[in-house]
Design a protein around this motif. Sequence first.
Motif: not given
Length: 417
Positions: A342, A112, A132-133, A136
Motif C-alpha cells: 500500500s 489496482y 491506499t492502506a 489494499h
Amino acid sequence: MRKRIWIYVFLFTLTLINYIDRISLSVASTALKEEFGISPVAMGYLLSSFVWLYFIALIPMGYLVGRFGPKQVNTWGIGVWSVATVCTAFATGFFSLLSARLVMGAGEATTYPAGARVVRDWMPVRERGMATAVFHSGSLVGPAVGAIGFGWLITTVGWRTAFVVAGAIGFVWLAAWGKWYRHPSQASWLGTAELREITADADVGAPGSGAAARPALGFRGLARSRTMWAIGLAHGCAVYATYFFLTWLPSYLQAAKGLSVMTSSMYTAVPYIGAAILAIVIGRLSDLAVDARAAAAGRRRLVVGAVLLGSAAILLVPLLQSTAAILLVITLSLAGCASAISNNLSLVNDLVRSNEDVGTAAGFVTAVGNLFGLLAPIVTGYVVAGTGGFGMAFGVVGILLIIGSAVAVLGARRPVG
C-alpha cells in the motif's frame, strides 16, 4: 473525511471481493485434487494461473484508466472476473479450471490501476497513505472472509456452489458502483468545502504547474525511470510473499499441522484479519510521519523499507512448533507485506507528476510485482515436492523480503516526470 468515506467503502470492498475470488481455489484445492487427481506441481501451476493474463493486462489496463477513467474500466473488469468465477463452478477438470482462472485474472487486472487513480482523484495528499492502506486491506480481509466462507460452503454444500456465490457478490458491488461513483468534480452529493479540501495540496512539491497539466511520460518514459523499477522490484518481493500465503497457507496448515479444511480455513483467516488492522494503522502513521513535501521527495520509501525488513521474520516459521506462534509470525509478516504494497502505491502517487500517468504507473509497478507473484505458487510447488516440506519455501520468502527492503530504501528517490 466526511462524505468521501463512501469512496473508502468502494475501495475496500473492491479488493475484498477481488481477493475472495482469488483465494477460493486455494481453499478448494484439497477437494479439487481429490476429484480431478491434480498433483502438487500441477496445482502450483493452477494456483498461479490467474496471474498470467493478469500480469499481461496490467499495463494496458493502466493506459485505459488514463484514457477512459476508473469508473468505466472497473465496471468492465469486475463484470468479467465475476462471470469467470461463476464459470469455475462448471469445471470438469484441470484445463477448464485453468481457462476460468485465466479469464478471471484478465478481469482483475483493472483493480489496482483504477484504484490508484481513484485515490489520486479523491484523497488529499495527507490521506493517501491511509486511503491506499484501506484499499489494499480489502486484499487481506477478502482471504479471511473467503477462507471461512468457502470452508463452510465446501463442507456443507460443495465447492461448486461456493464459486457461484463468490461470483454473485461481484455483481452486487457492480450495481452500486454504476449508480453512485463519480469523479469528485461531478459528484453532486459532494459539498464545495470538501471538494476544496481534496484538491488543496495536490500540487505541493510541483510548484508552478498543476499535476493535471504536466505532460504524460507514457509507458516508455515510465519504464526508463530507475525510481519506477525500484518501486516495482520492492513491490515484487512483497507480492511474492503475499501470493505464497494466499495460495499455499491453507495447504501448509492442512499438510504440516494435520488440520481439516474447515479448521485450516479458520486459522488462515486469523493472520489476514490481524494484518488488515495493522496495515491500516501503519498507513495512518505513514501519513503522520510524511507530510506533503516529504512525500513529494520520496520519503515514504523509508516506511516501505522498514516494513519489508520486519516482514522477514517469516524466516522463523520453520523453527517454531506452536501453531499459535506460527500464526502470530505470519500475521506480522503479512501485515508488513501489505503495508509495503500500500505504501508503494502511495509512493507512486507521491512521485509521479502527471495525473494521466498514474494509472499506467500503478499498472507498471503492479505488473513487475505480479511477475514475482506469478512465480511464487510455482516455485513453492517445486520446492515442496522436492524437499517434502515447507521449510525451504519460507526461506525463499524471507530472503526476498530483505532484498526488497534494500531496493526500496536505496532506489525509490527521484520524482518521475
